[in-house]
Design an enzyme around this catalytic site. Sequence first.
Site, mmCIF file in Angstrom:
data_model
loop_
_atom_site.group_PDB
_atom_site.id
_atom_site.type_symbol
_atom_site.label_atom_id
_atom_site.label_comp_id
_atom_site.label_asym_id
_atom_site.label_seq_id
_atom_site.Cartn_x
_atom_site.Cartn_y
_atom_site.Cartn_z
ATOM 1 N N THR A 127 30.767 12.574 44.292
ATOM 2 C CA THR A 127 31.244 12.807 45.655
ATOM 3 C C THR A 127 31.082 11.570 46.538
ATOM 4 O OG1 THR A 127 30.673 14.049 47.652
ATOM 5 C CG2 THR A 127 28.934 13.799 46.067
ATOM 6 N N ASP A 128 31.846 11.529 47.623
ATOM 7 C CA ASP A 128 31.681 10.454 48.611
ATOM 8 C C ASP A 128 30.365 10.612 49.377
ATOM 9 O OD1 ASP A 128 32.377 12.748 50.051
ATOM 10 O OD2 ASP A 128 33.852 11.764 51.331
ATOM 11 N N GLU A 129 29.760 11.823 49.311
ATOM 12 C CA GLU A 129 28.581 12.089 50.151
ATOM 13 C C GLU A 129 27.375 11.240 49.742
ATOM 14 O OE1 GLU A 129 28.015 16.169 51.289
ATOM 15 O OE2 GLU A 129 30.087 16.670 50.820
ATOM 16 N N TYR A 153 21.751 17.933 48.505
ATOM 17 C CA TYR A 153 22.924 17.914 47.624
ATOM 18 C C TYR A 153 23.317 16.476 47.285
ATOM 19 C CZ TYR A 153 27.907 17.800 46.414
ATOM 20 O OH TYR A 153 29.114 17.515 45.812
ATOM 21 N N LYS A 157 23.262 14.353 43.702
ATOM 22 C CA LYS A 157 24.451 13.749 43.096
ATOM 23 C C LYS A 157 24.250 12.235 42.928
ATOM 24 C CE LYS A 157 27.902 15.436 42.116
ATOM 25 N NZ LYS A 157 28.394 16.148 40.901
HETATM 26 P P1 NAD Z 1 31.986 24.732 42.466
HETATM 27 O O1 NAD Z 1 30.676 25.069 43.116
HETATM 28 O O2 NAD Z 1 33.217 25.451 42.895
HETATM 29 O O3 NAD Z 1 31.856 24.940 40.880
HETATM 30 C C1 NAD Z 1 30.747 24.547 40.149
HETATM 31 C C2 NAD Z 1 30.849 25.151 38.756
HETATM 32 O O4 NAD Z 1 29.710 24.690 38.007
HETATM 33 C C3 NAD Z 1 30.821 26.672 38.733
HETATM 34 O O5 NAD Z 1 31.820 27.163 37.858
HETATM 35 C C4 NAD Z 1 29.438 27.006 38.209
HETATM 36 O O6 NAD Z 1 29.388 28.230 37.473
HETATM 37 C C5 NAD Z 1 29.153 25.800 37.323
HETATM 38 N N1 NAD Z 1 27.715 25.566 37.143
HETATM 39 C C6 NAD Z 1 26.770 25.495 38.124
HETATM 40 N N2 NAD Z 1 25.563 25.297 37.576
HETATM 41 C C7 NAD Z 1 25.751 25.214 36.224
HETATM 42 C C8 NAD Z 1 24.885 25.009 35.125
HETATM 43 N N3 NAD Z 1 23.564 24.860 35.288
HETATM 44 N N4 NAD Z 1 25.415 24.962 33.879
HETATM 45 C C9 NAD Z 1 26.760 25.121 33.696
HETATM 46 N N5 NAD Z 1 27.623 25.357 34.703
HETATM 47 C C10 NAD Z 1 27.116 25.393 35.950
HETATM 48 O O7 NAD Z 1 32.131 23.167 42.639
HETATM 49 P P2 NAD Z 1 33.424 22.278 42.942
HETATM 50 O O8 NAD Z 1 33.640 22.250 44.400
HETATM 51 O O9 NAD Z 1 34.512 22.658 42.034
HETATM 52 O O10 NAD Z 1 32.864 20.828 42.534
HETATM 53 C C11 NAD Z 1 32.910 20.413 41.180
HETATM 54 C C12 NAD Z 1 32.297 19.023 41.068
HETATM 55 O O11 NAD Z 1 33.008 18.116 41.901
HETATM 56 C C13 NAD Z 1 30.836 18.968 41.528
HETATM 57 O O12 NAD Z 1 30.145 18.127 40.642
HETATM 58 C C14 NAD Z 1 30.915 18.383 42.925
HETATM 59 O O13 NAD Z 1 29.738 17.659 43.220
HETATM 60 C C15 NAD Z 1 32.113 17.464 42.796
HETATM 61 N N6 NAD Z 1 32.865 17.238 44.044
HETATM 62 C C16 NAD Z 1 33.295 18.306 44.808
HETATM 63 C C17 NAD Z 1 34.028 18.062 45.967
HETATM 64 C C18 NAD Z 1 34.556 19.201 46.818
HETATM 65 O O14 NAD Z 1 35.137 18.952 47.885
HETATM 66 N N7 NAD Z 1 34.432 20.447 46.410
HETATM 67 C C19 NAD Z 1 34.334 16.749 46.359
HETATM 68 C C20 NAD Z 1 33.874 15.686 45.541
HETATM 69 C C21 NAD Z 1 33.152 15.949 44.392
HETATM 70 P P1 TYD Z 2 31.964 21.898 53.823
HETATM 71 O O1 TYD Z 2 33.239 22.590 53.485
HETATM 72 O O2 TYD Z 2 30.674 22.624 53.649
HETATM 73 O O3 TYD Z 2 31.965 20.519 53.006
HETATM 74 P P2 TYD Z 2 30.960 19.235 53.126
HETATM 75 O O4 TYD Z 2 29.708 19.660 53.785
HETATM 76 O O5 TYD Z 2 30.770 18.907 51.687
HETATM 77 O O6 TYD Z 2 31.723 18.188 53.891
HETATM 78 O O7 TYD Z 2 32.040 21.441 55.346
HETATM 79 C C1 TYD Z 2 33.090 20.624 55.829
HETATM 80 C C2 TYD Z 2 32.760 20.284 57.264
HETATM 81 O O8 TYD Z 2 32.812 21.489 58.055
HETATM 82 C C3 TYD Z 2 31.348 19.734 57.443
HETATM 83 O O9 TYD Z 2 31.371 18.725 58.462
HETATM 84 C C4 TYD Z 2 30.546 20.924 57.929
HETATM 85 C C5 TYD Z 2 31.568 21.740 58.692
HETATM 86 N N1 TYD Z 2 31.344 23.211 58.663
HETATM 87 C C6 TYD Z 2 31.281 23.926 59.868
HETATM 88 O O10 TYD Z 2 31.415 23.356 60.977
HETATM 89 N N2 TYD Z 2 31.063 25.281 59.803
HETATM 90 C C7 TYD Z 2 30.905 25.943 58.619
HETATM 91 O O11 TYD Z 2 30.688 27.172 58.618
HETATM 92 C C8 TYD Z 2 30.999 25.189 57.391
HETATM 93 C C9 TYD Z 2 30.826 25.869 56.061
HETATM 94 C C10 TYD Z 2 31.219 23.824 57.471
#
Ligand code: NAD
Ligand code: TYD
Length: 347
Positions: A127-129, A153, A157
Amino acid sequence: MITGGAGFIGSHLVRRMVLRHPEYRIINFDALTYAGNLANLDDVCCRPNYVFVRGDICDMAVVRDTFDRYDIDGVIHLAAESHVDRSIDDPLIFARTNVMGTLTLLEVARRKWAGGSSGCRFHHVSTDEVFGALPAAGGAFDELTRYDPHSPYSASKASSDHFVRAFGDTYGMDTVVTNCTNNYGPYQFPEKLIPLFVNNIRHRRPLPVYGNGENVRDWLFVEDHVQALDKVFHEGRSGESYAIGGRCEVRNIDMVRMLVRLTDAMLGRPAGESESLIRFVTDRAGHDLRYAMDCSKIERELGWKPQTDIEQGLARTVKWYLDNTEWLDDVTSGRYAEYYEKMYGNR
Ligand code: NAD
Ligand code: TYD
């Protein structure tokens, strides 16, 4: 092997790989935590090149057995605990899954591929975070930005990214890392901003905007992200990392107003009716002000660019949630209901 394939981004990646790469057998390895849902893959689960294994990435015996049984020669690793608010509530599970789970996978892959690892690649999805926060205006992260995570988190990561690089440097494993900005699209668990707010508008529940709503996120449509992952897995240079983003910075309050406009229109409500649901609530602890990604490297080297315009992508996304209320109700009820109520019910 795609880990976390039953989650939000993972399910889009599994679908793409199963349909576009019939030459591969895709092993979806997922523990099915609250965020994992096999219904996300109903349309591909019967394909002959798809296999689901329920397993925990921290369980070395199960990971090893899966590597042996299916002769795994490539990993795209997405399994993680992924929600910042949960990491503030319960940081330990983030260290367990994101750090120890990644290390367990790396260690099994290293032993399995030792000596005959040519063509075997470990792609870590991050992630960018991990880069921390940018000032309100100016600047963007890129591959050379110093790591500076602020939440449990992002710290977990960041740690996993370092382990992946260490395995590349120490053992010569073929690794690549991608760091992507906020994704949006169908099948995202309704704890994240966009699906949570669409669901709340639907139920006329309050929309809790953290702080003053001035925080900025860089949004990328999930199908564009998985296209980038496909490219990096196949064409990225070993040992490198690639920054992925939407080149689409939006202040949270503007995103919320767009969601209100689109959702009200699709529900046939008067324009802007749900603006009255907006509540400015106590800010998230350690809330990063702004994220933005300079993705010139992947554009230049691999010819990838975000394709989906935010208006179009958001309209598709809102429509999907409103057309799939059964999915929304299912993931926010049953075994999830208690936790969901505790986290979101009183806002
Ligand atoms: P998500 O929470 O929707 O899905 C996570 C999946 O991992 C789930 O299916 C869960 O069952 C599985 N999982 C969790 N713990 C596990 C374990 N111990 N063993 C096996 N499986 C397990 O997450 P997402 O939003 O799809 O993100 C996927 C990846 O991409 C993550 O690594 C996250 O850090 C990264 N990412 C997400 C975003 C975003 O905006 N959602 C952006 C950048 C990077
Ligand atoms: P989120 O979807 O949790 O992603 P991330 O924290 O990984 O960026 O949140 C996106 C943005 O929205 C973040 O700045 C937090 C804000 N946010 C709210 O203001 N209210 C909410 O209830 C949630 C879940 C997020």
